[in-house]
Scaffold this active site. Structure first.
Site, PDB file in Angstrom:
ATOM      1  N   ARG A 118       4.855  -6.652  41.923  1.00  0.00           N
ATOM      2  CA  ARG A 118       5.615  -7.396  40.874  1.00  0.00           C
ATOM      3  C   ARG A 118       7.276  -6.518  41.363  1.00  0.00           C
ATOM      4  O   ARG A 118       6.902  -4.667  41.454  1.00  0.00           O
ATOM      5  CB  ARG A 118       6.075  -6.828  39.678  1.00  0.00           C
ATOM      6  CG  ARG A 118       5.006  -8.529  38.874  1.00  0.00           C
ATOM      7  CD  ARG A 118       5.871  -9.710  38.948  1.00  0.00           C
ATOM      8  NE  ARG A 118       5.276 -10.716  38.518  1.00  0.00           N
ATOM      9  CZ  ARG A 118       4.831 -12.013  38.859  1.00  0.00           C
ATOM     10  NH1 ARG A 118       4.638 -12.130  40.158  1.00  0.00           N
ATOM     11  NH2 ARG A 118       4.760 -12.940  37.731  1.00  0.00           N
ATOM     12  N   GLU A 120      15.250 -10.983  41.844  1.00  0.00           N
ATOM     13  CA  GLU A 120      14.906 -12.037  43.064  1.00  0.00           C
ATOM     14  C   GLU A 120      15.037 -13.399  42.178  1.00  0.00           C
ATOM     15  O   GLU A 120      15.272 -14.104  41.239  1.00  0.00           O
ATOM     16  CB  GLU A 120      13.054 -12.065  43.083  1.00  0.00           C
ATOM     17  CG  GLU A 120      11.975 -11.341  43.182  1.00  0.00           C
ATOM     18  CD  GLU A 120      10.625 -11.361  43.591  1.00  0.00           C
ATOM     19  OE1 GLU A 120      10.287 -12.337  42.556  1.00  0.00           O
ATOM     20  OE2 GLU A 120       9.922 -10.656  43.651  1.00  0.00           O
ATOM     21  N   HIS A 131       8.307 -13.185  48.019  1.00  0.00           N
ATOM     22  CA  HIS A 131       7.297 -13.413  47.050  1.00  0.00           C
ATOM     23  C   HIS A 131       6.243 -14.876  47.028  1.00  0.00           C
ATOM     24  O   HIS A 131       6.507 -16.087  46.176  1.00  0.00           O
ATOM     25  CB  HIS A 131       8.165 -13.592  45.174  1.00  0.00           C
ATOM     26  CG  HIS A 131       7.351 -14.188  44.192  1.00  0.00           C
ATOM     27  ND1 HIS A 131       7.954 -13.297  43.515  1.00  0.00           N
ATOM     28  CD2 HIS A 131       6.368 -13.801  44.358  1.00  0.00           C
ATOM     29  CE1 HIS A 131       7.059 -12.589  42.229  1.00  0.00           C
ATOM     30  NE2 HIS A 131       5.339 -13.288  42.869  1.00  0.00           N
TER      31      HIS A 131
HETATM   32  C1  DGY Z   1       2.301 -15.380  40.323  1.00  0.00           C
HETATM   33  O1  DGY Z   1       1.688 -15.962  40.244  1.00  0.00           O
HETATM   34  O2  DGY Z   1       2.589 -14.887  38.849  1.00  0.00           O
HETATM   35  C2  DGY Z   1       3.019 -15.401  41.199  1.00  0.00           C
HETATM   36  O3  DGY Z   1       3.526 -14.015  41.322  1.00  0.00           O
HETATM   37  C3  DGY Z   1       3.697 -16.339  40.641  1.00  0.00           C
HETATM   38  O4  DGY Z   1       3.839 -16.908  40.127  1.00  0.00           O
END
Ligand code: DGY
Length: 321
Positions: A240, A269, A287
């Site tokens: 993240r 994002e 991402h």
């Molecule tokens: C998650 O599953 O957390 C991925 O980052 C996609 O959203």
């Protein structure tokens, strides 16, 4: 005949997921596939029994406070749930689930791609050839940092961290890790545990982030922790954006303290941080850690498994609150 639960899909999930959902539920899909706004989430909560959001839909405390009591379950199509205020949802009696396990390999693949790409100067090399500017070769040309046999530090040894460690072992990497709790020996596969970042960071050449975004992990990579890393270390983030103080990373890239980085996640994002574009040694992706066909189906099915259990009166396997 009892009526079927109504489910809202704010994003277009895979065809197989939606086909299976339609066989069991009355389904509303946001065919425009735009992120669900706070207003849309609140408005839809009066029309549906469940929602299957992605990390692009934010269930903040304000949104949760305004939800209609009809909404009973938020079955996330993601493993990360930092877009959900879990205490607020719990207080409203709304069940929340996620999709662990099924995206670990896909995300670990992207971490490997970014680690290799950053270390071996993939962005720079691709641009040279693509732009027709590759005019020379010498032993000193485009020399990068070797991954095979190097020391890797994994921060967060959950499912994705362990999947990444397994792949990195294939490159002969010496795995070190930091996690809140030490793994049982059988799961360590020879990896060295560090109870603190202080001991891990100076020991490794590559660092890959695999922990969730929580108040405790926000800006985990900052001026202080970057200073503890080896000179020329490579940082990879497929977890993240919240984990990294981007200004501090930019300063470390500028000084050469960090020689390269691979980033799939950003503070903002979509969009990312245009400041990173000045560094050819930074490989960036939008991402897409879990973005494979097989994984999208598996994530959708896992969310539906959770819904099926919930509406059958059972405890969903991936219940968080
Ligand atoms: C998650 O599953 O957390 C991925 O980052 C996609 O959203």
């Amino acid at each position: 005949m009892t009526s079927r639960p109504v489910i809202w899909f704010p994003r277009k999930l895979s065809e197989a997921t939606l086909a299976r959902a339609r066989s069991t539920y009355d389904v509303i899909v946001n065919e425009a596939d735009t992120p669900g706004t706070a207003e849309a989430i609140i408005a839809m909560s009066a029309q549906v029994d469940a929602m299957v959001p992605c990390h692009s839909e934010h269930f903040s405390a304000d949104v949760v406070a305004a939800l209609d009591p009809r909404l009973k379950i938020v079955a996330n199509h993601s493993v990360g749930v930092d877009h959900c205020d879990l205490p607020a949802l719990k207080a409203r009696g709304i069940t929340v689930t996620n999709t662990p396990d099924v995206l670990s390999d896909a995300t670990a693949e992207i971490a490997m791609l970014l680690m290799l790409g950053a270390a071996r100067r993939a962005v720079e090399g691709d641009a040279l050839v693509r732009d027709g500017k590759w005019s020379d070769w010498s032993p000193a040309f485009m020399v990068g940092k070797q991954v095979s046999g190097a020391r890797l530090g994994i921060i967060g040894m959950g499912r994705v961290g362990r999947a990444f460690a397994e792949k990195a072992r294939g490159f002969g990497m010496d795995i070190h890790y930091h996690n809140r709790t030490r793994l049982v020996e059988a799961d360590e596969h020879g990896a060295t545990y560090h109870p603190t970042l202080e001991t891990l960071l100076p020991e490794v050449d590559f660092i890959s982030l695999h922990c969730p975004a929580t108040p405790e992990t926000t800006d985990l990579i900052n001026t202080t922790t970057l200073a503890k890393m080896r000179d020329g270390a490579v940082l990879v983030n497929t977890a993240r954006g919240a984990l990294v103080d981007e200004d501090a990373l930019i300063a470390a890239l500028s000084s050469g303290k960090i020689s390269a980085a691979g980033l799939d996640c950003f503070k903002v994002e979509p969009g990312g941080n245009p400041q990173f574009a000045q560094f050819p040694q930074v490989m960036m992706l939008p991402h897409i850690g879990s973005a494979t066909r097989a994984t999208r189906d598996a994530m959708g099915f896992r969310a539906l498994d959770n819904l099926d259990a919930f509406f059958a009166g059972k405890d969903p396997r991936d219940r968080l609150v």
